[in-house]
Design a protein around this motif. Structure first.
Motif, PDB file in Angstrom:
ATOM      1  N   ILE A  40       0.835  -1.204   0.000  1.00  0.00           N
ATOM      2  CA  ILE A  40       0.000   0.000   0.000  1.00  0.00           C
ATOM      3  C   ILE A  40       0.868   1.252   0.000  1.00  0.00           C
ATOM      4  CG2 ILE A  40      -1.609   1.380   1.394  1.00  0.00           C
ATOM      5  CD1 ILE A  40      -2.848  -1.299   2.321  1.00  0.00           C
ATOM      6  N   VAL A  41       1.864   1.271   0.886  1.00  0.00           N
ATOM      7  CA  VAL A  41       2.733   2.445   1.015  1.00  0.00           C
ATOM      8  C   VAL A  41       3.525   2.686  -0.269  1.00  0.00           C
ATOM      9  CG1 VAL A  41       4.708   3.404   2.261  1.00  0.00           C
ATOM     10  CG2 VAL A  41       2.881   2.249   3.509  1.00  0.00           C
ATOM     11  N   MET A  42       4.064   1.624  -0.845  1.00  0.00           N
ATOM     12  CA  MET A  42       4.843   1.769  -2.078  1.00  0.00           C
ATOM     13  C   MET A  42       3.986   2.352  -3.194  1.00  0.00           C
ATOM     14  SD  MET A  42       6.934  -1.167  -4.166  1.00  0.00           S
ATOM     15  CE  MET A  42       7.767  -0.788  -5.716  1.00  0.00           C
ATOM     16  N   LEU A  43       2.779   1.848  -3.371  1.00  0.00           N
ATOM     17  CA  LEU A  43       1.873   2.367  -4.398  1.00  0.00           C
ATOM     18  C   LEU A  43       1.553   3.836  -4.159  1.00  0.00           C
ATOM     19  CD1 LEU A  43       0.009   1.888  -6.827  1.00  0.00           C
ATOM     20  CD2 LEU A  43      -1.761   1.145  -5.212  1.00  0.00           C
ATOM     21  N   VAL A  44       1.291   4.175  -2.904  1.00  0.00           N
ATOM     22  CA  VAL A  44       0.956   5.555  -2.554  1.00  0.00           C
ATOM     23  C   VAL A  44       2.134   6.484  -2.814  1.00  0.00           C
ATOM     24  CG1 VAL A  44       0.464   7.089  -0.603  1.00  0.00           C
ATOM     25  CG2 VAL A  44      -0.845   4.986  -0.885  1.00  0.00           C
ATOM     26  N   TYR A  45       3.343   6.096  -2.390  1.00  0.00           N
ATOM     27  CA  TYR A  45       4.506   6.975  -2.494  1.00  0.00           C
ATOM     28  C   TYR A  45       4.919   7.227  -3.947  1.00  0.00           C
ATOM     29  CZ  TYR A  45       5.456   6.987   2.537  1.00  0.00           C
ATOM     30  OH  TYR A  45       5.396   7.184   3.890  1.00  0.00           O
ATOM     31  N   VAL A  46       4.950   6.172  -4.737  1.00  0.00           N
ATOM     32  CA  VAL A  46       5.332   6.364  -6.137  1.00  0.00           C
ATOM     33  C   VAL A  46       4.294   7.216  -6.850  1.00  0.00           C
ATOM     34  CG1 VAL A  46       5.745   5.197  -8.344  1.00  0.00           C
ATOM     35  CG2 VAL A  46       6.666   4.221  -6.229  1.00  0.00           C
ATOM     36  N   SER A  47       3.022   6.977  -6.561  1.00  0.00           N
ATOM     37  CA  SER A  47       1.950   7.740  -7.206  1.00  0.00           C
ATOM     38  C   SER A  47       1.984   9.208  -6.825  1.00  0.00           C
ATOM     39  CB  SER A  47       0.583   7.140  -6.838  1.00  0.00           C
ATOM     40  OG  SER A  47       0.464   5.810  -7.291  1.00  0.00           O
ATOM     41  N   ILE A  48       2.210   9.502  -5.546  1.00  0.00           N
ATOM     42  CA  ILE A  48       2.185  10.903  -5.126  1.00  0.00           C
ATOM     43  C   ILE A  48       3.415  11.648  -5.638  1.00  0.00           C
ATOM     44  CG2 ILE A  48       3.347  10.769  -2.885  1.00  0.00           C
ATOM     45  CD1 ILE A  48       1.061  12.569  -1.800  1.00  0.00           C
ATOM     46  N   ASN A  49       4.541  10.946  -5.817  1.00  0.00           N
ATOM     47  CA  ASN A  49       5.706  11.604  -6.411  1.00  0.00           C
ATOM     48  C   ASN A  49       5.470  11.927  -7.884  1.00  0.00           C
ATOM     49  OD1 ASN A  49       8.394  11.955  -4.774  1.00  0.00           O
ATOM     50  ND2 ASN A  49       7.401  10.132  -3.943  1.00  0.00           N
ATOM     51  N   ILE A  50       4.770  11.052  -8.581  1.00  0.00           N
ATOM     52  CA  ILE A  50       4.376  11.370  -9.965  1.00  0.00           C
ATOM     53  C   ILE A  50       3.453  12.581  -9.977  1.00  0.00           C
ATOM     54  CG2 ILE A  50       3.086  10.540 -11.970  1.00  0.00           C
ATOM     55  CD1 ILE A  50       4.098   7.720 -11.293  1.00  0.00           C
ATOM     56  N   ALA A  51       2.527  12.631  -9.008  1.00  0.00           N
ATOM     57  CA  ALA A  51       1.612  13.771  -8.913  1.00  0.00           C
ATOM     58  C   ALA A  51       2.375  15.066  -8.662  1.00  0.00           C
ATOM     59  CB  ALA A  51       0.596  13.525  -7.801  1.00  0.00           C
ATOM     60  N   TYR A  52       3.360  15.035  -7.757  1.00  0.00           N
ATOM     61  CA  TYR A  52       4.184  16.222  -7.512  1.00  0.00           C
ATOM     62  C   TYR A  52       4.847  16.693  -8.805  1.00  0.00           C
ATOM     63  CZ  TYR A  52       3.982  15.296  -2.431  1.00  0.00           C
ATOM     64  OH  TYR A  52       3.578  15.108  -1.135  1.00  0.00           O
ATOM     65  N   GLN A  53       5.392  15.740  -9.561  1.00  0.00           N
ATOM     66  CA  GLN A  53       6.099  16.100 -10.789  1.00  0.00           C
ATOM     67  C   GLN A  53       5.157  16.624 -11.870  1.00  0.00           C
ATOM     68  OE1 GLN A  53       8.662  12.914 -12.085  1.00  0.00           O
ATOM     69  NE2 GLN A  53       9.858  12.915 -10.202  1.00  0.00           N
ATOM     70  N   LYS A  54       3.917  16.194 -11.833  1.00  0.00           N
ATOM     71  CA  LYS A  54       2.931  16.714 -12.789  1.00  0.00           C
ATOM     72  C   LYS A  54       2.491  18.136 -12.433  1.00  0.00           C
ATOM     73  CE  LYS A  54       0.581  14.683 -15.505  1.00  0.00           C
ATOM     74  NZ  LYS A  54       0.580  14.682 -16.990  1.00  0.00           N
ATOM     75  N   LEU A  55       2.705  18.524 -11.179  1.00  0.00           N
ATOM     76  CA  LEU A  55       2.262  19.838 -10.721  1.00  0.00           C
ATOM     77  C   LEU A  55       3.392  20.853 -10.605  1.00  0.00           C
ATOM     78  CD1 LEU A  55      -0.197  18.586  -7.953  1.00  0.00           C
ATOM     79  CD2 LEU A  55      -0.866  19.848 -10.014  1.00  0.00           C
ATOM     80  N   LEU A  56       4.631  20.387 -10.388  1.00  0.00           N
ATOM     81  CA  LEU A  56       5.754  21.297 -10.172  1.00  0.00           C
ATOM     82  C   LEU A  56       6.977  20.849 -10.964  1.00  0.00           C
ATOM     83  CD1 LEU A  56       5.654  21.672  -6.268  1.00  0.00           C
ATOM     84  CD2 LEU A  56       4.992  23.425  -7.923  1.00  0.00           C
TER      85      LEU A  56
END
Length: 441
Positions: free
Chosen positions: A241-257
């Motif tokens: 769960i944590v691995m999926l969440v962390y990789v996904s949120i880092n992609i989200a950060y990169q899509k925004l900044l």
């Protein structure tokens, strides 16, 4: 004499395993990772590698958890493999550095984000931090069932909130993500003197701090229903769960900044969501408040079982093994951890000051425990193993090897950390000899 009760379910323990990881790190560490690896592709690689290494650790610890389903987790495994001295030093360093220090740092982050909304002064933030530690320690004294329910609710809530950030980034973010794995193209303006492997090792410190905590589920093995099966499953499910969440949120950060902005931001989640939502900073502040509050609760509940087990084995003050006659919780162990964390709060000023110390010593002992899987396969081949590590012996060796690489880089680049930890371990060794002498007197 009162004993611990088995009330924690698979879902509750999985939420503890995931919730102990997902605290404040994922809202702070990505900027440090980007500062050492200022390229979209390599930043994501660091988080993916961190997840895979953590999964290898969970798969290995799960075997030990199935073999020794009792309160204390890593402490118990170290004692079984290496004897009393290693177990005592782990309990000592957990109390004085790893857990109490992490509690103090996370409480400061909690108070800091409350202050971003209500504008508190330094004294008010300190008092709020201490109040949060005391309140959540009291809640966990009232019973593991209450603490478990609270942890499940908080973890579920913050996962939903983080999922919202991921959705915003993936669907509303417009920044292109650049994939370039050519090492010769890396030019780090923030750390120009570091080679790639040194930079990757230092970037991994923040990553591993964020992933750290999955093994907290093992501390509660003495209070888990059907622990031989529940504990391994909870740690593996929680890590995935944590691995999926962390990789996904880092992609989200990169899509925004842009990656350069991520590297320089001290509140990357707030800055990212603010790009598309007017009140994004406030929303993220609330999310981080909930997340850190929940993580403090989980650490306050799980880690005292180490000191409880230490005292039960006659290696620490006997009254630390006291169980509350009504609530059936290790009341004194919870209390002493709370007191030490509150004292540390008065000395540590920032979250970043303790990350390197915590990761260094935590993963050192965890690597020892995981190598214990291999040792026990050789020395105790007939012991019952309800769960056997998938991919043995490669999987545990992967965790140990990468941990040694990361710690080696840390020693070379920041030798003062290793020296400070060595001093603390020497003090612990002296205390061990004192307790052992009293036990034989």
């Amino acid at each position: 004499m009162p004993s611990l009760e088995r009330k924690i379910s698979l879902y509750g323990l999985t939420m503890i395993a995931a919730g102990a990881c997902i605290g404040s790190g994922i809202f702070r560490s990505p900027s440090e990772t980007a500062a050492y690896l200022p390229y979209d592709s390599w930043m994501l690689v660091a988080w993916i590698v961190g997840g895979l290494i953590t999964l290898s650790g969970a798969l290995s610890i799960a075997e030990l958890g199935g073999m020794y389903p009792q309160a204390g987790g890593i402490y118990v495994y170290l004692r079984k493999v290496y004897g009393d001295i290693a177990a005592f030093l782990y309990g000592w360093i957990s109390l004085t550095v790893i857990v109490s220090g992490a509690l103090a740092a996370i409480a400061l982050v909690f108070a800091g984000y409350v202050s971003s909304i209500f504008h508190l002064n330094d004294m008010e933030k300190t008092m709020l931090s201490i109040s949060a530690l005391i309140l959540l320690s009291i809640i966990n004294i009232f019973g593991v069932k209450i603490g478990n329910l609270f942890a499940s609710i908080i973890t579920t809530t913050k996962l939903l909130g983080i999922f919202g950030v991921i959705i915003i980034g993936l669907f509303l973010g417009t920044q292109p993500i650049h994939f370039n794995f050519n090492l010769s193209d890396i030019h780090n303006t923030l750390h120009p003197d570091l080679g790639f492997f040194s930079a990757f090792g230092l970037a991994s410190i923040g990553v591993f701090f964020s992933y750290g905590g999955f093994h907290h589920a093992s501390y509660l093995a003495g209070e888990v229903k059907n622990p031989s099966k529940t504990l391994p499953r909870a740690m593996i499910f929680g890590t995935l769960i944590v691995m999926l969440v962390y990789v996904s949120i880092n992609i989200a950060y990169q899509k925004l900044l842009p990656i350069e902005t991520i590297a320089k931001s001290d509140k990357v989640a707030s800055d990212a969501v603010s790009q598309v939502l007017t009140y994004g900073s406030t929303l993220i502040a609330i999310l981080i408040i909930v997340s850190t509050f929940g993580t403090i609760s989980i650490y306050s509940m799980s880690a005292p079982r180490i000191y409880f087990a230490l005292a039960q084995d006659g290696l620490f003050f006997k009254n630390i093994a006291a169980v509350h006659p009504r609530f059936k919780t290790p009341v004194n162990a919870i209390a002493i951890q709370c007191v030490i964390a509150c004292v540390i709060l008065l000395f540590y000023k920032t979250f970043e000051e303790v990350i390197n110390y915590i990761v260094f010593v935590d993963y050192l002992f965890m690597a020892m425990a995981i190598f214990g899987v291999i040792i026990l396969r050789k020395t105790q081949p007939k012991l019952a193993r309800p769960y056997k590590t998938l991919g043995y012996p490669v999987v545990p060796l992967i965790f140990v090897a990468f941990t040694m690489f990361m710690l080696g880089v840390n020693v070379i680049q920041k030798p003062e950390i290793a020296l400070s930890i060595l001093v603390c371990l020497v003090i612990g060794f002296i205390l061990f000899k004192v307790f052992r002498f009293k036990a034989t007197d």
